[in-house]
Design an enzyme around this catalytic site. Structure first.
Site, PDB file in Angstrom:
ATOM      1  N   HIS A  48     -22.659 -65.718  91.284  1.00  0.00           N
ATOM      2  CA  HIS A  48     -23.115 -65.154  90.014  1.00  0.00           C
ATOM      3  C   HIS A  48     -22.021 -64.327  89.345  1.00  0.00           C
ATOM      4  O   HIS A  48     -21.025 -63.939  89.974  1.00  0.00           O
ATOM      5  CB  HIS A  48     -24.346 -64.275  90.236  1.00  0.00           C
ATOM      6  CG  HIS A  48     -24.078 -63.113  91.175  1.00  0.00           C
ATOM      7  ND1 HIS A  48     -23.446 -61.962  90.774  1.00  0.00           N
ATOM      8  CD2 HIS A  48     -24.359 -62.951  92.487  1.00  0.00           C
ATOM      9  CE1 HIS A  48     -23.340 -61.124  91.799  1.00  0.00           C
ATOM     10  NE2 HIS A  48     -23.891 -61.705  92.856  1.00  0.00           N
ATOM     11  N   GLY A  49     -22.218 -64.028  88.072  1.00  0.00           N
ATOM     12  CA  GLY A  49     -21.287 -63.179  87.339  1.00  0.00           C
ATOM     13  C   GLY A  49     -21.392 -61.724  87.770  1.00  0.00           C
ATOM     14  O   GLY A  49     -22.269 -61.336  88.547  1.00  0.00           O
ATOM     15  N   SER A  51     -22.379 -58.134  88.238  1.00  0.00           N
ATOM     16  CA  SER A  51     -23.690 -57.495  88.054  1.00  0.00           C
ATOM     17  C   SER A  51     -23.541 -55.986  87.919  1.00  0.00           C
ATOM     18  O   SER A  51     -22.475 -55.420  88.181  1.00  0.00           O
ATOM     19  CB  SER A  51     -24.601 -57.815  89.239  1.00  0.00           C
ATOM     20  OG  SER A  51     -24.214 -57.060  90.378  1.00  0.00           O
ATOM     21  N   GLU A 133     -29.702 -63.241  98.138  1.00  0.00           N
ATOM     22  CA  GLU A 133     -28.727 -62.355  98.767  1.00  0.00           C
ATOM     23  C   GLU A 133     -29.288 -61.812 100.077  1.00  0.00           C
ATOM     24  O   GLU A 133     -30.505 -61.792 100.301  1.00  0.00           O
ATOM     25  CB  GLU A 133     -28.397 -61.192  97.812  1.00  0.00           C
ATOM     26  CG  GLU A 133     -27.452 -60.131  98.351  1.00  0.00           C
ATOM     27  CD  GLU A 133     -26.068 -60.660  98.687  1.00  0.00           C
ATOM     28  OE1 GLU A 133     -25.948 -61.350  99.725  1.00  0.00           O
ATOM     29  OE2 GLU A 133     -25.109 -60.367  97.942  1.00  0.00           O
TER      30      GLU A 133
END
Length: 434
Positions: A48-49, A51, A133
């Protein structure tokens, strides 16, 4: 009907006698071929980008991990990744997306679309909690950080479980089940269902989760897993089919950045020309003599206490005779990695604690010691007893006493005192990768 029944009975009898074994093997092989053909050409693992939690760790104390969102930079990263992945995606084929249910992965997927990833080709979006996660607890108390790090060091990163949380081993179990869900060989897997053929599978998930998925797929040891670093935000690894061997392999050219996952492992090089101080060797000799005398008298409890003192001193001597080095590009070393001396020497950087340096910086620091001066490589440091290291190296007696001690007392195998046995060699417990 009777004739058909007789034919079936005869067929079953021939199967039972093994007369059709070759035909059965051919059917099984053909079934594997068909399942392999059904699988997508590419599997892309994308982190993911950036956070909120990546830039402000205090947020974990008040906001659930699953609800953390992307920063503006994270959205830009995902849009840029969308442009890159558009080039990898099939022009007219079908895509399946598997994503973690966490908010930051959902937002990453939406930003991929905004960046140009072709949503029209997406046949299915499968949201799966098994690739979320690692659970670190409902909220993370920053006051526990130093305590957790110390405990984690003693227990081991793979096995350590925080209170009300998961260990990496727990995550490994669930991502293993996820791979099984994808590749079920009964035709009911997400990627083996004959009713639809996907050309690409994109997984939008988390850094640690990706490492554990790769560990499962490529059968890494725990030590190898611990050497691998997380991908950066919106970096990805592309897995492509190896048609000849029926397996997926990392495609460096289609990954971003274009390299194997960055992996480093700390080690200590033990040198022939580095000697321990004479007083340490004299202390070692005295302990050996005391232990030998106790063994002769059959005083086992006291002998065991001296054993511990001996082992500790042997490890201290080992540390005096060694220098710290970091092995870079660890995954590029062929298995079994710890036995490939030439490959290891070509990747040695002096010292430990280089985590803040980039791969490019690390490559510039490579400096191998004189190979002829190396006695052996200590891969374990403080995480293993001296006796355990000797077993891993297939040695029995102490190297210090046989090399350096002036004592005339013979070196004994501890098992002679404890069980009355003679000397024996032992191979490493992980022949593929220590």
């Amino acid at each position: 009907m009777a004739e058909q029944s007789d034919n079936l009975t005869e067929l079953l009898a021939r199967l039972a006698r093994g007369e059709m074994d070759e035909a059965v093997k051919a059917i099984q092989a053909r079934n594997r071929d068909l399942l392999w053909h059904q699988l997508p050409e590419r599997i892309v693992l994308l982190r993911h980008g950036q956070s909120e939690g990546n830039v402000d760790h205090l947020l974990y104390t008040s906001k659930g991990d699953s609800r953390l969102e992307l920063t503006k930079r994270g959205i830009r990263q995902a849009r840029e990744a969308g442009k890159r992945l558009k080039e990898l995606s099939p022009k007219h084929g079908k895509v399946i997306i598997c994503t973690s249910p966490f908010e930051r992965t959902t937002q990453t997927l939406l930003a991929l679309y905004a960046g140009g990833f072709n949503q029209e080709n997406v046949e299915c979006v499968h949201v799966d909690p098994q690739i979320r996660e690692q659970e670190f607890g409902n909220f993370q108390d920053p006051g526990l950080t130093s305590k957790v790090r110390a405990e984690e060091q003693r227990v081991g990163r793979f096995y350590y479980r925080r209170p009300n949380a998961e260990s990496s081993a727990d995550v490994f179990d669930r991502v293993t089940q996820f791979w099984d869900k994808l590749f079920e060989d009964n035709g009911k897997g997400l990627l083996t269902d004959p009713s639809v053929k996907y050309d690409m599978c994109l997984m939008v998930t988390h850094g640690l989760t990706i490492r554990l998925m790769l560990m499962c797929l490529f059968k890494w040891s725990v030590e190898t897993f611990a050497s691998v670093w997380n991908l950066g935000n919106c970096e990805h690894i592309t897995l492509k089919k190896n048609a000849a061997e029926h397996k997926y392999e990392i495609c460096i050219e289609e990954s971003y950045p274009q390299r194997l996952p960055w992996a480093t492992r700390e080690a200590w090089i033990v040198f022939n020309t580095k000697n321990a101080p004479e007083e340490m060797l004299e202390r070692l000799g005295a302990l050996q003599e005391a232990r030998d005398a106790l063994c002769d008298e059959g005083v086992r409890e006291e002998a065991l206490r001296i054993d511990k003192a001996l082992d500790s001193l042997e490890n201290k001597i080992l540390r005096v005779r060694s220098e710290p080095y970091t092995v870079i590009d660890y995954l590029a070393i062929p298995q079994p990695r710890t036995t490939q001396k030439e490959e290891v020497l070509s990747r040695l950087v002096p010292g430990h604690g280089h985590g803040h340096k980039s791969p490019e910086e690390m490559h510039r620091l490579v400096s191998a010691p004189d190979e002829d001066d190396i006695e052996f490589i200590d891969w374990w440091g403080d995480n293993l007893s001296y006796q355990g290291k000797m077993l891993r190296l297939n040695r029995v007696s102490t190297i210090h006493s046989t090399r350096s001690m002036r004592s005339t007392s013979p070196s004994r195998n501890p098992s002679q005192c404890q069980a009355g046995g003679g000397e024996s060699s032992a191979e490493a417990d992980d022949p593929n990768d220590l």
